[in-house]
Write a protein that holds these residues in place. Structure first.
Motif, PDB file in Angstrom:
ATOM      1  N   GLY A 101      18.666  13.808  86.124  1.00  0.00           N
ATOM      2  CA  GLY A 101      17.839  12.698  86.594  1.00  0.00           C
ATOM      3  C   GLY A 101      17.825  11.550  85.608  1.00  0.00           C
ATOM      4  N   TRP A 102      17.742  11.870  84.310  1.00  0.00           N
ATOM      5  CA  TRP A 102      17.764  10.821  83.300  1.00  0.00           C
ATOM      6  C   TRP A 102      19.083  10.058  83.355  1.00  0.00           C
ATOM      7  N   THR A 103      20.182  10.759  83.574  1.00  0.00           N
ATOM      8  CA  THR A 103      21.481  10.087  83.678  1.00  0.00           C
ATOM      9  C   THR A 103      21.449   9.052  84.800  1.00  0.00           C
ATOM     10  N   ARG A 104      20.862   9.406  85.922  1.00  0.00           N
ATOM     11  CA  ARG A 104      20.740   8.465  87.052  1.00  0.00           C
ATOM     12  C   ARG A 104      19.837   7.294  86.701  1.00  0.00           C
ATOM     13  N   ALA A 105      18.670   7.609  86.130  1.00  0.00           N
ATOM     14  CA  ALA A 105      17.706   6.557  85.785  1.00  0.00           C
ATOM     15  C   ALA A 105      18.265   5.623  84.717  1.00  0.00           C
ATOM     16  N   GLU A 106      18.896   6.184  83.705  1.00  0.00           N
ATOM     17  CA  GLU A 106      19.476   5.356  82.650  1.00  0.00           C
ATOM     18  C   GLU A 106      20.539   4.412  83.224  1.00  0.00           C
ATOM     19  N   SER A 107      21.354   4.928  84.118  1.00  0.00           N
ATOM     20  CA  SER A 107      22.380   4.100  84.747  1.00  0.00           C
ATOM     21  C   SER A 107      21.753   2.939  85.509  1.00  0.00           C
ATOM     22  N   THR A 108      20.661   3.212  86.215  1.00  0.00           N
ATOM     23  CA  THR A 108      19.957   2.165  86.964  1.00  0.00           C
ATOM     24  C   THR A 108      19.391   1.115  86.013  1.00  0.00           C
ATOM     25  N   ILE A 109      18.782   1.562  84.926  1.00  0.00           N
ATOM     26  CA  ILE A 109      18.207   0.629  83.948  1.00  0.00           C
ATOM     27  C   ILE A 109      19.299  -0.265  83.359  1.00  0.00           C
ATOM     28  N   ARG A 110      20.371   0.348  82.914  1.00  0.00           N
ATOM     29  CA  ARG A 110      21.436  -0.389  82.231  1.00  0.00           C
ATOM     30  C   ARG A 110      22.211  -1.311  83.179  1.00  0.00           C
ATOM     31  N   ALA A 111      22.278  -0.953  84.468  1.00  0.00           N
ATOM     32  CA  ALA A 111      23.019  -1.779  85.434  1.00  0.00           C
ATOM     33  C   ALA A 111      22.376  -3.149  85.611  1.00  0.00           C
ATOM     34  N   GLY A 112      21.067  -3.241  85.424  1.00  0.00           N
ATOM     35  CA  GLY A 112      20.391  -4.528  85.493  1.00  0.00           C
ATOM     36  C   GLY A 112      20.211  -5.092  86.884  1.00  0.00           C
ATOM     37  N   GLU A 113      20.375  -4.279  87.906  1.00  0.00           N
ATOM     38  CA  GLU A 113      20.248  -4.761  89.284  1.00  0.00           C
ATOM     39  C   GLU A 113      18.820  -4.699  89.806  1.00  0.00           C
ATOM     40  N   HIS A 114      17.921  -4.066  89.053  1.00  0.00           N
ATOM     41  CA  HIS A 114      16.531  -3.915  89.481  1.00  0.00           C
ATOM     42  C   HIS A 114      15.611  -4.691  88.545  1.00  0.00           C
ATOM     43  N   PHE A 115      14.637  -5.328  89.127  1.00  0.00           N
ATOM     44  CA  PHE A 115      13.596  -6.033  88.381  1.00  0.00           C
ATOM     45  C   PHE A 115      12.692  -5.026  87.674  1.00  0.00           C
ATOM     46  N   LEU A 116      12.378  -3.918  88.386  1.00  0.00           N
ATOM     47  CA  LEU A 116      11.468  -2.898  87.864  1.00  0.00           C
ATOM     48  C   LEU A 116      12.030  -1.520  88.153  1.00  0.00           C
ATOM     49  N   VAL A 117      12.059  -0.686  87.115  1.00  0.00           N
ATOM     50  CA  VAL A 117      12.419   0.721  87.260  1.00  0.00           C
ATOM     51  C   VAL A 117      11.222   1.539  86.781  1.00  0.00           C
ATOM     52  N   VAL A 118      10.700   2.405  87.650  1.00  0.00           N
ATOM     53  CA  VAL A 118       9.564   3.258  87.324  1.00  0.00           C
ATOM     54  C   VAL A 118      10.087   4.657  87.009  1.00  0.00           C
ATOM     55  N   LEU A 119       9.696   5.174  85.860  1.00  0.00           N
ATOM     56  CA  LEU A 119      10.052   6.535  85.442  1.00  0.00           C
ATOM     57  C   LEU A 119       8.769   7.362  85.465  1.00  0.00           C
ATOM     58  N   ASP A 120       8.403   7.796  86.659  1.00  0.00           N
ATOM     59  CA  ASP A 120       7.137   8.499  86.872  1.00  0.00           C
ATOM     60  C   ASP A 120       7.228   9.928  86.342  1.00  0.00           C
ATOM     61  N   GLU A 121       6.224  10.311  85.568  1.00  0.00           N
ATOM     62  CA  GLU A 121       6.091  11.657  85.012  1.00  0.00           C
ATOM     63  C   GLU A 121       7.224  12.023  84.053  1.00  0.00           C
ATOM     64  N   ILE A 122       7.831  11.029  83.430  1.00  0.00           N
ATOM     65  CA  ILE A 122       8.905  11.313  82.473  1.00  0.00           C
ATOM     66  C   ILE A 122       8.378  11.971  81.196  1.00  0.00           C
ATOM     67  N   MET A 123       7.092  11.838  80.916  1.00  0.00           N
ATOM     68  CA  MET A 123       6.563  12.433  79.681  1.00  0.00           C
ATOM     69  C   MET A 123       6.672  13.954  79.700  1.00  0.00           C
ATOM     70  N   TYR A 124       6.610  14.583  80.880  1.00  0.00           N
ATOM     71  CA  TYR A 124       6.737  16.049  80.933  1.00  0.00           C
ATOM     72  C   TYR A 124       8.086  16.498  80.389  1.00  0.00           C
ATOM     73  N   PRO A 125       9.229  16.041  80.944  1.00  0.00           N
ATOM     74  CA  PRO A 125      10.495  16.507  80.387  1.00  0.00           C
ATOM     75  C   PRO A 125      10.710  16.093  78.926  1.00  0.00           C
ATOM     76  N   LEU A 126      10.114  14.992  78.499  1.00  0.00           N
ATOM     77  CA  LEU A 126      10.202  14.628  77.082  1.00  0.00           C
ATOM     78  C   LEU A 126       9.417  15.633  76.241  1.00  0.00           C
ATOM     79  N   ARG A 127       8.186  15.932  76.641  1.00  0.00           N
ATOM     80  CA  ARG A 127       7.341  16.863  75.877  1.00  0.00           C
ATOM     81  C   ARG A 127       7.885  18.282  75.882  1.00  0.00           C
ATOM     82  N   TYR A 128       8.497  18.692  76.970  1.00  0.00           N
ATOM     83  CA  TYR A 128       9.045  20.051  77.059  1.00  0.00           C
ATOM     84  C   TYR A 128      10.365  20.193  76.313  1.00  0.00           C
ATOM     85  N   GLY A 129      10.909  19.090  75.808  1.00  0.00           N
ATOM     86  CA  GLY A 129      12.181  19.144  75.106  1.00  0.00           C
ATOM     87  C   GLY A 129      13.382  19.187  76.033  1.00  0.00           C
ATOM     88  N   TRP A 130      13.163  18.938  77.316  1.00  0.00           N
ATOM     89  CA  TRP A 130      14.257  18.931  78.286  1.00  0.00           C
ATOM     90  C   TRP A 130      15.098  17.665  78.137  1.00  0.00           C
TER      91      TRP A 130
END
Length: 189
Positions: A101-130
């Motif tokens: 999922g991060w690979t998809r989201a990162e690609s969207t962010i870097r592509a620059g085609e969206h004004f806003l990208v929301v990464l909802d509940e991303i703190m869970y996989p960060l905190r879990y070390g995923w």
């Protein structure tokens, strides 16, 4: 309740920098982090801006209230996970979904085609070390200058808070769960 006198003077702060994409974090133990993020997504979508919402803990087939409404509005929302960890039958699979999922989201962010990208509940996989934190921070630093990214979830890492332009911490004052009232459709979903 204490009665206040309405303010009559307003001192406008004169902006000294150009408009640019922001990193926004909604964190804390209180309810409303995702709801506030969805409100901002609706505001941007209503202005004709391209918006993409990724939900790191929701399954791709999720049909919560926000999914139904966003579908009607043509606002893309995508579940990347397999539900909350206590419901997972295979935590390594959950971790792999977060990485994919991060690979998809990162690609969207870097592509620059969206004004806003929301990464909802991303703190869970960060905190879990995923997900490792550094690649997320790097993508935020290197994103196109006009892209806004909003990240939600409890216990945002200090490094993310330091990088962010705006951080809101939702504080729990009182919650109906503590009184034994269960989750209700239209309120929690």
């Amino acid at each position: 309740m204490q009665i206040e006198t309405p303010p009559v003077d307003y001192q406008r702060v004169q902006p000294s920098a150009e408009r640019r994409g922001l990193v926004i974090v909604h964190t804390g133990d209180g309810k409303g982090k995702s709801t506030a993020a969805f409100g901002l997504a609706l505001r941007a979508h209503g202005r004709g801006k391209a918006v993409k919402i990724y939900q790191f803990m929701k399954v791709p087939s999720a049909r919560f209230g926000e999914h139904r409404m966003f579908e009607q509005l043509g606002l893309p929302i995508e579940g990347l996970g397999d539900g909350f960890s206590w419901k997972s039958k295979d935590l390594e699979h959950s971790a792999q979904l977060a990485r994919d999922g991060w690979t998809r989201a990162e690609s969207t962010i870097r592509a620059g085609e969206h004004f806003l990208v929301v990464l909802d509940e991303i703190m869970y996989p960060l905190r879990y070390g995923w997900l490792p934190l550094e690649p997320v921070l790097q993508a935020l630093r290197e994103r196109p200058a006009h892209v806004h990214v909003l990240l939600t979830g409890r216990n945002a890492p200090e490094e993310l808070i330091a990088l962010a332009d705006t951080v809101t911490e939702m504080a729990l004052v009182k919650h109906h769960f503590k009184a034994g009232v269960p989750a209700q459709r239209g309120i929690e979903d």
